[in-house]
Scaffold this motif. Structure first.
Motif, PDB file in Angstrom:
ATOM      1  N   MET A   1      -0.094  18.619  43.341  1.00 34.87           N
ATOM      2  CA  MET A   1       0.996  19.607  43.289  1.00 34.87           C
ATOM      3  C   MET A   1       0.885  20.560  44.446  1.00 34.87           C
ATOM      4  O   MET A   1       0.697  21.750  44.253  1.00 34.87           O
ATOM      5  N   ALA A   2       0.940  20.026  45.634  1.00 37.78           N
ATOM      6  CA  ALA A   2       0.603  20.970  46.684  1.00 37.78           C
ATOM      7  C   ALA A   2       1.523  20.960  47.889  1.00 37.78           C
ATOM      8  O   ALA A   2       1.178  21.456  48.924  1.00 37.78           O
ATOM      9  N   THR A   3       2.700  20.432  47.714  1.00 39.03           N
ATOM     10  CA  THR A   3       3.663  20.653  48.780  1.00 39.03           C
ATOM     11  C   THR A   3       4.341  21.971  48.514  1.00 39.03           C
ATOM     12  O   THR A   3       4.886  22.178  47.454  1.00 39.03           O
ATOM     13  N   CYS A   4       4.273  22.844  49.464  1.00 40.18           N
ATOM     14  CA  CYS A   4       4.712  24.194  49.174  1.00 40.18           C
ATOM     15  C   CYS A   4       6.025  24.495  49.859  1.00 40.18           C
ATOM     16  O   CYS A   4       6.116  24.547  51.064  1.00 40.18           O
ATOM     17  N   VAL A   5       7.015  24.706  49.054  1.00 42.14           N
ATOM     18  CA  VAL A   5       8.319  25.049  49.608  1.00 42.14           C
ATOM     19  C   VAL A   5       8.325  26.556  49.808  1.00 42.14           C
ATOM     20  O   VAL A   5       9.043  27.283  49.169  1.00 42.14           O
ATOM     21  N   LEU A 439      -3.230  29.890  55.721  1.00 43.68           N
ATOM     22  CA  LEU A 439      -4.262  30.297  54.762  1.00 43.68           C
ATOM     23  C   LEU A 439      -3.991  29.698  53.380  1.00 43.68           C
ATOM     24  O   LEU A 439      -4.902  29.209  52.704  1.00 43.68           O
ATOM     25  N   HIS A 440      -2.733  29.747  52.969  1.00 43.16           N
ATOM     26  CA  HIS A 440      -2.319  29.183  51.686  1.00 43.16           C
ATOM     27  C   HIS A 440      -2.676  27.700  51.616  1.00 43.16           C
ATOM     28  O   HIS A 440      -3.287  27.239  50.645  1.00 43.16           O
ATOM     29  N   GLU A 441      -2.306  26.964  52.681  1.00 44.42           N
ATOM     30  CA  GLU A 441      -2.462  25.509  52.647  1.00 44.42           C
ATOM     31  C   GLU A 441      -3.889  25.060  52.919  1.00 44.42           C
ATOM     32  O   GLU A 441      -4.423  24.232  52.192  1.00 44.42           O
ATOM     33  N   CYS A 442      -4.518  25.589  53.972  1.00 46.81           N
ATOM     34  CA  CYS A 442      -5.798  24.977  54.331  1.00 46.81           C
ATOM     35  C   CYS A 442      -6.970  25.599  53.612  1.00 46.81           C
ATOM     36  O   CYS A 442      -8.001  24.960  53.486  1.00 46.81           O
ATOM     37  N   GLY A 444      -6.395  28.211  50.659  1.00 47.60           N
ATOM     38  CA  GLY A 444      -6.030  28.657  49.306  1.00 47.60           C
ATOM     39  C   GLY A 444      -6.107  27.566  48.256  1.00 47.60           C
ATOM     40  O   GLY A 444      -6.838  27.680  47.269  1.00 47.60           O
ATOM     41  N   HIS A 445      -5.381  26.486  48.480  1.00 52.87           N
ATOM     42  CA  HIS A 445      -5.374  25.414  47.480  1.00 52.87           C
ATOM     43  C   HIS A 445      -6.744  24.775  47.320  1.00 52.87           C
ATOM     44  O   HIS A 445      -7.102  24.310  46.241  1.00 52.87           O
ATOM     45  N   GLY A 446      -7.515  24.735  48.408  1.00 54.37           N
ATOM     46  CA  GLY A 446      -8.804  24.052  48.348  1.00 54.37           C
ATOM     47  C   GLY A 446      -9.934  24.916  47.824  1.00 54.37           C
ATOM     48  O   GLY A 446     -11.041  24.427  47.592  1.00 54.37           O
ATOM     49  N   GLU A 467      -1.006  27.577  40.120  1.00 52.06           N
ATOM     50  CA  GLU A 467      -1.668  27.068  41.324  1.00 52.06           C
ATOM     51  C   GLU A 467      -1.074  27.697  42.592  1.00 52.06           C
ATOM     52  O   GLU A 467      -1.805  28.079  43.510  1.00 52.06           O
ATOM     53  N   GLU A 468       0.226  27.828  42.649  1.00 51.79           N
ATOM     54  CA  GLU A 468       0.851  28.458  43.820  1.00 51.79           C
ATOM     55  C   GLU A 468       0.495  29.945  43.882  1.00 51.79           C
ATOM     56  O   GLU A 468       0.316  30.504  44.970  1.00 51.79           O
ATOM     57  N   THR A 469       0.394  30.591  42.727  1.00 54.13           N
ATOM     58  CA  THR A 469      -0.008  31.992  42.681  1.00 54.13           C
ATOM     59  C   THR A 469      -1.401  32.158  43.284  1.00 54.13           C
ATOM     60  O   THR A 469      -1.673  33.069  44.082  1.00 54.13           O
TER      61      THR A 469
HETATM   62 ZN    ZN Z   1       1.106  25.717  47.711  1.00 57.50          ZN
END
Ligand code: ZN
Length: 663
Positions: A1-5, A439-442, A444-446, A467-469
């Motif tokens: 669930m990690a493609t972030c619009v 930061l969110h993508e590389c 945050g999610h990890g 998860e997006e939060t």
């Molecule tokens: Zn995201």
């Protein structure tokens, strides 16, 4: 669930360089603006890389109709009829019925079906059924033969029929009440029972159950899965995809990339999810290739149960200059993890394989077209991410196009009260917005870890929002960290305030532009922004951290203490990480329900009124450039050219004509 619009609502003036010779605006209708994006440096790629990209773009467009059918089983037949009426129309093109019909068709194209891509509600046609039926009657017989026009009329004109593509309302049967086609003729209870029966909960490397299947029943009423594969569902389109991937493999840059393409083809041929995992592992390990792509059933936002992937493809190549930024973040991943404001027992002792780069998109397709994410972090399988790492990208030619297209649209003047803040946004929003995405993508999610024995799906329907939060808070917290100055990523310790201001403004006020009066906030990223900004506003009230103030009937955001705001972001990150790590569903659900769903009708009305004076579309998407293979007399490709002049309607009609593999 990690493609972030993570598309920010229409921002603002004068940042960065704007190329006045390039026409970013392709079309504008209802709540949509269609833009063009540039593909810088494409012309300078080697011939082999151009060929690789060319075949991958063909593989991308070839899957278009799969998504249309996944979104609703009546979409393709309805689109064909709409397009036949549109192209065959001989009357006055200024006639109000025809104009309304044309707008409707543009909306349908944009949404890959009859439901709004964001709200999931079915569009309401503003032309009459009588008019439409008379147009259909006027079509040549061969275009009408075999079409069930009654069901198509009902689909277009009956608002209660297939009303919502993905219904998330708690307490209802989410399968039966959703129009999407990933399930057919089954109830939610049947589906849950079916998966409970086949899921091996002791498996530490589980496949992504249901990712490439439609769940339905056989002749005896047994629940079964039908695979999307060669010889299965969508075979005709998937065969074309495999063919083009085979062509592309000949120009692979290295053995790892060639292997990953072949594994993907193998998965498409067999439908075997183990093979998809093998492919994903190889793909995650291919960090050296200049050209890269995704092509498959990836994100599961289109399934109310979050299992089946919507088909999508993005082809891209590295933006070397901008990638230095994300490589720096990656190289310091462990430092960020070790210093994050969460309980140490929820941190990862070793952050693995955080790969990050900035890319240039060459084509957008399937669920990434025309509306597209600006960052991607894949693969999605948690165990692959944990043991093999993931790849994270920021798509900078897309963010650049958003930025350039919003130049001078009046947003800042309307919503940002003081000149100092406006100057801060002018100077630093483009870079801090990009850094926020990085930061969110590389990182945050990890970041963070789930405690042993905790179900990764414990947040159920709130999983995406939580998860997006988490990823957004991680990014917000670190944007203000002196570490970014030390790493040379920002040159001013005040720069982060630009992103803080815009983030709070968006979450508290301006994103409401996308909601229809009377409706709740539903989309996961919008919920997450509302959650963070409303929580911070409330918790900071006693210290006057930030406030909403009214002047002359207009509400303005005032931030008084950016330092304390950062502390609040850190505090909430600690709590969201605890909720995720412990699988504390009740606490997660309570936060979402208290802060992220409801809309203040008075403020909402005000925002809509203020926006209406600006003519800024709440949603944006893109037409693709057109790639043409130049061949010699023997049919060998000697060059691939790129052209940006194709219009929105022309592109949609061409794709429907040349890539309609699911007749
Ligand atoms: Zn995201």
């Amino acid at each position: 669930m990690a493609t972030c619009v993570a598309i920010t609502a229409a921002l603002t003036a004068c940042r960065g360089k704007v190329d006045d010779t390039f026409d970013y605006h392709a079309d504008r209708f209802e709540d949509i603006e269609v833009l063009r994006y540039k593909v810088p440096e494409f012309e300078n790629l080697s011939l082999d890389r151009k060929k690789l990209i060319y075949h991958l773009t063909e593989a991308a467009i070839a899957g278009r109709d799969i998504l249309w059918d996944q979104n609703c089983k009546y979409n393709l037949s309805t689109r064909r009829l709409l397009e036949d009426v549109y192209t065959g129309y001989k009357g006055d093109r200024e006639d109000p019925e025809f104009k309304a019909f044309e707008t409707y068709l543009k909306q349908v194209w944009f949404a890959n079906g009859l439901h709004h891509h964001y709200s999931m509600d079915k569009f309401s046609p503003k032309f009459s059924q009588t008019w439409f039926e008379s147009q259909v009657q006027a079509l040549p017989l061969n275009l009408r033969n075999g079409l069930d026009t009654d069901i198509i009329y009902r689909y277009i004109f009956d608002p209660s029929f297939m009303a919502k593509r993905v219904n998330q309302a708690a307490g209802e049967d989410l399968i039966v009440t959703s129009a999407m086609n990933m399930y057919d003729n089954v109830t939610q209870e049947q589906v849950e029972k079916y998966y409970a029966g086949i899921k091996d909960t002791t498996d530490l490397t589980p496949v992504s159950y249901g990712l490439n299947t439609q769940v339905t029943t056989d002749a005896d009423g047994n629940v079964i899965e039908k695979q999307y594969r060669v010889g299965g569902l969508y075979s005709n389109a998937i065969e074309r995809i495999v063919e083009h991937l085979g062509e592309a493999a000949r120009y692979a840059e290295n053995d790892i990339q060639r292997t990953s393409i072949e594994q993907l083809m193998d998965y498409y041929r067999t439908g075997d999810l183990r093979k998809f995992d093998e492919y994903s592992i190889t793909w995650a390990g291919d960090t050296a290739s200049h050209v890269d792509f995704i092509n498959g059933f990836i994100e599961s936002y289109g399934d109310p149960l979050g299992m089946t992937g919507s088909w999508e493809s993005i082809v891209n190549f590295r933006n070397s200059e901008a990638s230095e930024r994300t490589e720096t973040l990656s190289a310091n991943a462990q430092w960020f993890e070790d210093n994050s404001p969460v309980d140490p027992k929820f941190r990862k002792p070793h952050v693995k394989g955080v790969s990050a780069k900035v890319i240039t998109a060459a084509i957008l397709a399937g669920d990434a077209y025309p509306a597209t994410p600006i960052g991607i972090n894949l693969p999605n399988a948690n165990w692959i991410r944990a043991s093999h790492g993931s790849k994270s990208v920021t798509i900078e030619n897309i963010t650049q196009a958003y930025d350039a297209a919003s130049h001078g649209n009046g947003f800042n003047e309307e919503f940002v009260p003081d000149a100092d803040t406006r100057r801060l946004l002018d100077d630093y929003l483009f870079i801090t917005d990009n850094l926020h995405t990085d930061l969110h993508e590389c990182l945050g999610h990890g970041s963070g870890r789930i405690l042993p024995g905790v179900d990764p799906d414990a947040m159920k329907a709130h999983g995406s929002t939580i998860e997006e939060t988490r990823a957004d808070l991680f990014a917000l917290y670190y944007l203000a960290d002196p570490k970014l100055i030390e790493l040379g990523l920002l040159d001013n310790p005040e720069a982060y305030k630009a992103e803080y201001y815009k983030y709070m403004l968006n979450g508290l006020m301006t994103q409401l532009q996308r909601i229809e009066p009377g409706k709740d906030i539903e989309e996961a990223h919008m919920r997450n922004r509302a959650l963070i900004s409303r929580w911070a506003l409330e918790k900071g009230a006693d210290d006057n951290v930030a406030s909403l103030e009214k002047h002359d009937g207009k509400t303005y955001l005032v931030i008084n203490d950016y330092g304390k705001l950062r502390q609040l972001f850190g505090q909430l990150l600690g709590e969201i990480q605890r909720i995720t790590s412990e699988g504390d569903y009740e606490a997660g659900a309570a936060l979402v329900e208290q802060y992220a769903v409801k809309v203040d009708p008075e403020l909402h009305r005000e925002i809509l009124d203020r926006y209406s004076t600006l003519d800024i579309a709440p949603y944006k998407g893109f037409v693709n450039p057109v790639y043409t293979a130049v061949t010699d007399s023997d049919g060998n490709i000697t060059d691939v050219t790129i052209d940006y002049t194709e219009g929105y309607t022309d592109q949609m009609l061409r794709y429907s004509r040349d890539y309609n593999y699911l007749k």
